[in-house]
Every structure is written in structure tokens, then in C-alpha cells.
Design an enzyme around this catalytic site. Structure first.
Site, PDB file in Angstrom:
ATOM      1  N   GLU A 298      53.463  60.032  25.160  1.00  0.00           N
ATOM      2  CA  GLU A 298      54.009  60.000  23.804  1.00  0.00           C
ATOM      3  C   GLU A 298      55.496  60.379  23.810  1.00  0.00           C
ATOM      4  O   GLU A 298      56.256  59.964  22.935  1.00  0.00           O
ATOM      5  CB  GLU A 298      53.210  60.958  22.894  1.00  0.00           C
ATOM      6  CG  GLU A 298      53.109  60.442  21.473  1.00  0.00           C
ATOM      7  CD  GLU A 298      52.127  61.220  20.595  1.00  0.00           C
ATOM      8  OE1 GLU A 298      51.578  62.235  21.039  1.00  0.00           O
ATOM      9  OE2 GLU A 298      51.921  60.803  19.450  1.00  0.00           O
ATOM     10  N   HIS A 328      35.599  58.376  44.892  1.00  0.00           N
ATOM     11  CA  HIS A 328      34.482  57.430  44.922  1.00  0.00           C
ATOM     12  C   HIS A 328      34.598  56.429  43.784  1.00  0.00           C
ATOM     13  O   HIS A 328      33.607  55.816  43.387  1.00  0.00           O
ATOM     14  CB  HIS A 328      33.160  58.210  44.850  1.00  0.00           C
ATOM     15  CG  HIS A 328      33.036  59.220  45.937  1.00  0.00           C
ATOM     16  ND1 HIS A 328      32.368  58.964  47.125  1.00  0.00           N
ATOM     17  CD2 HIS A 328      33.543  60.475  46.051  1.00  0.00           C
ATOM     18  CE1 HIS A 328      32.454  60.029  47.902  1.00  0.00           C
ATOM     19  NE2 HIS A 328      33.166  60.956  47.284  1.00  0.00           N
ATOM     20  N   LYS A 442      48.841  54.335  11.603  1.00  0.00           N
ATOM     21  CA  LYS A 442      48.450  55.315  10.567  1.00  0.00           C
ATOM     22  C   LYS A 442      48.587  54.690   9.186  1.00  0.00           C
ATOM     23  O   LYS A 442      47.717  54.853   8.337  1.00  0.00           O
ATOM     24  CB  LYS A 442      49.390  56.534  10.621  1.00  0.00           C
ATOM     25  CG  LYS A 442      49.137  57.497  11.750  1.00  0.00           C
ATOM     26  CD  LYS A 442      49.995  58.744  11.495  1.00  0.00           C
ATOM     27  CE  LYS A 442      50.229  59.528  12.761  1.00  0.00           C
ATOM     28  NZ  LYS A 442      51.226  60.578  12.593  1.00  0.00           N
TER      29      LYS A 442
HETATM   30  O1  PA5 Z   1      52.325  65.378  19.600  1.00  0.00           O
HETATM   31  C1  PA5 Z   1      52.253  65.030  18.440  1.00  0.00           C
HETATM   32  O2  PA5 Z   1      53.212  65.140  17.650  1.00  0.00           O
HETATM   33  C2  PA5 Z   1      50.982  64.432  17.876  1.00  0.00           C
HETATM   34  O3  PA5 Z   1      50.039  64.238  18.860  1.00  0.00           O
HETATM   35  C3  PA5 Z   1      50.407  65.376  16.811  1.00  0.00           C
HETATM   36  O4  PA5 Z   1      50.092  66.615  17.399  1.00  0.00           O
HETATM   37  C4  PA5 Z   1      49.148  64.776  16.178  1.00  0.00           C
HETATM   38  O5  PA5 Z   1      49.437  63.533  15.635  1.00  0.00           O
HETATM   39  C5  PA5 Z   1      48.599  65.682  15.086  1.00  0.00           C
HETATM   40  O6  PA5 Z   1      49.564  65.925  14.102  1.00  0.00           O
HETATM   41  P1  PA5 Z   1      49.422  67.087  13.046  1.00  0.00           P
HETATM   42  O7  PA5 Z   1      49.486  68.397  13.775  1.00  0.00           O
HETATM   43  O8  PA5 Z   1      50.569  66.916  12.104  1.00  0.00           O
HETATM   44  O9  PA5 Z   1      48.103  66.906  12.360  1.00  0.00           O
END
Ligand code: PA5
Length: 460
Positions: A298, A328, A442
Site C-alpha cells: 500500500e 512443499h 470504496k
Molecule cells: O493503512 C491504511 O491507511 C489502511 O489500511 C487503513 O488502516 C484501513 O483502511 C482502515 O482505515 P480506518 O482506520 O480509517 O478505518
């Protein structure tokens, strides 16, 4: 202060210069050429820290936050049998990783007196069967179950929907006053939907620190509360992170493990090794490989450069594998498939527990070599065997070595990988702290679920 007699984890890249790698070997020239660039990047990051950027780097020194987490854990410990974390992505993976790395492998199945805290369930998906199964399991124990809703934004659909189900259940079964006592909200310190709800409903809260994004938040209240409540020494964890901070501030490439990990990954990426496999030889470390997978993907997988102007379509693909299990399964591909992978092996020098393999069946020669050895020895031999086999087929791999698995070494590893991600962001010239690519999915979900403001199918 650093825990006494505890060693540092080490990054070993000597295998990358193995003769058998031939042209796949990493050359000293490549590293030397990159070193001045990396030095500047590390210096810039340190300067930017003074200006309030890279806030996750300062978490190990946040004594107030650590005390707040410990006190709240102390408050809840005698009250709860179950802790349910409602969160996803960066609000969940660190909780799972710390628990698997540092508590008993079958922690939730142990009798209560043998556990160091409540059972822990991290609900990081909205699979209805999974969630219904959890509610079945909790059953009549609801009054002794704490729900820690973790969401920085407070509007993440998965977490919000779980929260709404739980709130309704608690109110129906226990009444509104008691229900509020069963929910702990971890969210933005000042604003956001969950902060507002928490204030209105009278929940206890913990802050997600300003400037710390989800995937960099494991060493904040986001990851520390479940760890502390389940008996993990979070101070030692933070001491480990602080010890690693001293290492990853170094400007000399070969003395800075975060810079070196980032540089090696970057150099091999340029040569077409666009897959980055993390393969722990320890089940306890497997969820940390999963946590790393999110951090690396990410943060580094980006369409645009850091300035947001030029298209790059860049980013290594992180893959998790488990030694010896995946010998394996995956290793056939890693040795004979495309030359597109760099493999990071995680090795533990000394396991806290080891089991001797019984000398049995003296007449069965095929198994005689096992008797008298330990499972730990076998696992280490498997690691060495795989490493040498990979090198023999010119597949570069490096090792991160853990002297032991303790909060101190796990804190180091987390901090090392986070710092490496920031430096890799600079090398790949991307912003490691945003994630624009996840937004459209989203928004389409909002449209499909009928959220106000999303009446039209979103396109971007
Ligand atoms: O790393 C990130 O920013 C995302 O993975 C968030 O942690 C995830 O989308 C959850 O977001 P939030 O804490 O706002 O619910």
C-alpha cells in the site's frame, strides 16, 4: 532503556554476493553508487522528522501514550474474558501480528488461568459467517467481552457495520448504560465520526496519533492496547523500536539496515525482480510477514511520482511464504520459475521452546538421522537447505536474523520495516503515506449500498 542483555536483529546480505549467483549477484559497485543518494535521503528524513513529518518514527518515545494504554489495559484485565478488535487493514494487522509473534500459538484455546489475558479475536473482514460464528462463540459471555473499535477515519464501512451490529446487540442484551462500558473506541484524537459517536455515547477512547497512517500505527494505541491487555510487555517492544531507531538513523548505507533493505529491494527491482517474498522460518513471525505485505504494497504501489505529476506505475509485489511449509508448495516456483523474485528469509537463532525428536525404530535406516536432533535444529537446517538451493539456482536471497523472539526483537523488526518503507518510498520516488488507489472501490461500494452523496456510479 533497552532491556539488558538483549541483542539486535541483523540484516545479512552476504548471500547476495554468493558466487553461484553469477550475474544475479549484487555488486559492491551498485551499492556504492547508490550510497550517496541513500545518505541524502536518510538525512532528509531526519530533518523532516524535526518538522513533524514521519510521525510514526517518534512513537517509541511517547511515554504518555504508553502509560495511557497500560493503565487502560490494567483497568479492563479483571473485567473481561474476551477482547474483540473491530478494525481492518492497518487497524487490524498489527494486532494480529503482535499476538501471533509473542503469545502462545494456541493462546485462545488455553484455559483462562494459563493465558496472560482475555481471548483475542480480530475481526478484519465482514464475512457474515465469520462474524456470526464469533457471536456464537461469545454467547452468554457478552457482559465480559470488550469490543475495541479501531478506525482512524471512523467511517470505514467494514468496521462501522460491525460496530453497529455490536452496539445493537449490547444494548438489547445489557441495556444502554452497560453497553457503553463494553466498547472502547480507538480513533482520531480530535475529530471524525467515531470520535463524535464516542463522545455522545460515553465510550472510553484511545487516540490514533496525528500524522500516523493506519499501516504505520502498530506501535501506537492501535496495536498496543490488545497486546498490553493480552500480557505482552509493550515497554520492551518500544525499547526495541527505539534501539532500531538508532540504527536506521545511520547515514552510511552498510550500517543502516533499513536503508540497506530498501536499497537491495530497489536495485533488484530495477533488474526485473519485482516480487519481494518474505519467508519466515517461524510460525510466530508469519503474521508479521502479512503485516509487512500491507505496509510494502500500500505504501509503494503507486501510479504517480511523489510530486503527483508523472505517471510511474511502480511498486514491488510483496508475497508471504512460510518455511518450511512452503518448501512443499512455493519453492519449486521460486527456484525454477521466472527470475522475478527477491527472497527475504527470517531466521530465529534460539526458539524459546524446543522438542527433541525421539530415537525410535532403530531398524528403519531412512529415519535414523532424525532421532536425537530437535525440531528447532531441523527447521534451521531446512532454512539453510532452502537458502543454499536458491543460491545454487541463482535466486538471490537475504536473511533477517532474530537472536530470539521477544518483545524487544519484534519491536526492532517492526520499526526496521517501517523505516525501510519510508526510504524505499524515496528511492521509488513515491509518497509512501497515501493510498489513492483504494478510494474508487470504496466509493462504488457506497453507491451500491445507497450512501447519501453517492447516487451516481462513481468513475474516479
Ligand atoms: O493503512 C491504511 O491507511 C489502511 O489500511 C487503513 O488502516 C484501513 O483502511 C482502515 O482505515 P480506518 O482506520 O480509517 O478505518
Amino acid at each position: 532503556m533497552p532491556a539488558k542483555n538483549q541483542k539486535l536483529i541483523t540484516l545479512e546480505i552476504k548471500s547476495l554476493q554468493a558466487k553461484s549467483l553469477g550475474p544475479q549477484a549484487l555488486t559492491a559497485k551498485e551499492l556504492n553508487e547508490l550510497a550517496p543518494r541513500v545518505k541524502k535521503m536518510v538525512q532528509t528524513i531526519e530533518r523532516e522528522r524535526q518538522l513533524g513529518r514521519h510521525r510514526y518514527r517518534d512513537l517509541p518515545y511517547d511515554k504518555l501514550m504508553i502509560r495511557q494504554v497500560r493503565e487502560l489495559a490494567k483497568f479492563y484485565r479483571p473485567k473481561v474474558n474476551n477482547l474483540v478488535v473491530l478494525g481492518i487493514g492497518g487497524s487490524a494487522l498489527g494486532n494480529i501480528a503482535l499476538q501471533q509473534a509473542l503469545n502462545h500459538p494456541y493462546y485462545n484455546l488455553l484455559d483462562q488461568q494459563d493465558r496472560s489475558g482475555p481471548r483475542l479475536f480480530v475481526m478484519d473482514n465482514v464475512d457474515p459467517t465469520l462474524f456470526a460464528g464469533l457471536l456464537d462463540l461469545i454467547g452468554d459471555d457478552l457482559p465480559r467481552t470488550l469490543f475495541n473499535v479501531i478506525s482512524k477515519s471512523g467511517e470505514t464501512a467494514e468496521t462501522a457495520s460491525q460496530y453497529l451490529i455490536v452496539r445493537d446487540l449490547l444494548i438489547r442484551k445489557l441495556g444502554s448504560k452497560k453497553a457503553a462500558g463494553q466498547i472502547l473506541a480507538t480513533t482520531d484524537a480530535h475529530s471524525g465520526t467515531l470520535r463524535t459517536i464516542a463522545q455522545q455515547e460515553g465510550y472510553n477512547t484511545l487516540p490514533v496519533p496525528d500524522g500516523v497512517g493506519g499501516r504505520f500505527s502498530v506501535l501506537s494505541a492501535v496495536g498496543l492496547f490488545s497486546a498490553a491487555l493480552c500480557g505482552i510487555d509493550i515497554e520492551d517492544l518500544m525499547h526495541g523500536a527505539a534501539a532500531m531507531d538508532q540504527q536506521v538513523k545511520q547515514t552510511a548505507l552498510l550500517h543502516n539496515p533499513a536503508a540497506l533493505f530498501a536499497a537491495v529491494n530497489y536495485l533488484y527491482y530495477q533488474r526485473g525482480r519485482v516480487m519481494s517474498v518474505m519467508m519466515p522460518y517461524s510460525n510466530a513471525l508469519y503474521s508479521l510477514a502479512d503485516w509487512f505485505r500491507q505496509l510494502w504494497a500500500e505504501s509503494l504501489g503507486k501510479r504517480y511520482d511523489a510530486a503527483g505529476t508523472q505517471e510511474l506505475f511502480v511498486g514491488p509485489t510483496p508475497i508471504k511464504a512460510l518455511g518450511s511449509t512452503d518448501q512443499h508448495s512455493q519453492v519449486q516456483l521460486y527456484r525454477e520459475g521466472p527470475q522475478d523474485k527477491l527472497i527475504t528469509l527470517l531466521e530465529v537463532d534460539k526458539f524459546d521452546r524446543d522438542i527433541k525428536i525421539a530415537k525410535q525404530l532403530p531398524k528403519v535406516k531412512a529415519l535414523a538421522y532424525l532421532g536425537g536432533a530437535t525440531l528447532g535444529q531441523l527447521l534451521q537446517a531446512e532454512k539453510q537447505g532452502t537458502e543454499l538451493a536458491l543460491l545454487a539456482s541463482a535466486r538471490p536471497c537475504l536473511t533477517i536474523r532474530f537472536p530470539r523472539l521477544t518483545p524487544y526483537t519484534i519491536g526492532q523488526f517492526i520499526y526496521l520495516m517501517e523505516a525501510a518503507t519510508t526510504i524505499a518510498g524515496s528511492l521509488f520516488n513515491v509518497n509512501p503515506y497515501d493510498q489513492p488507489g483504494v478510494e474508487l472501490g470504496k466509493k462504488i461500494t457506497y453507491h451500491l449500498m445507497g450512501k447519501k452523496g453517492y447516487e451516481k456510479m462513481p468513475r474516479d
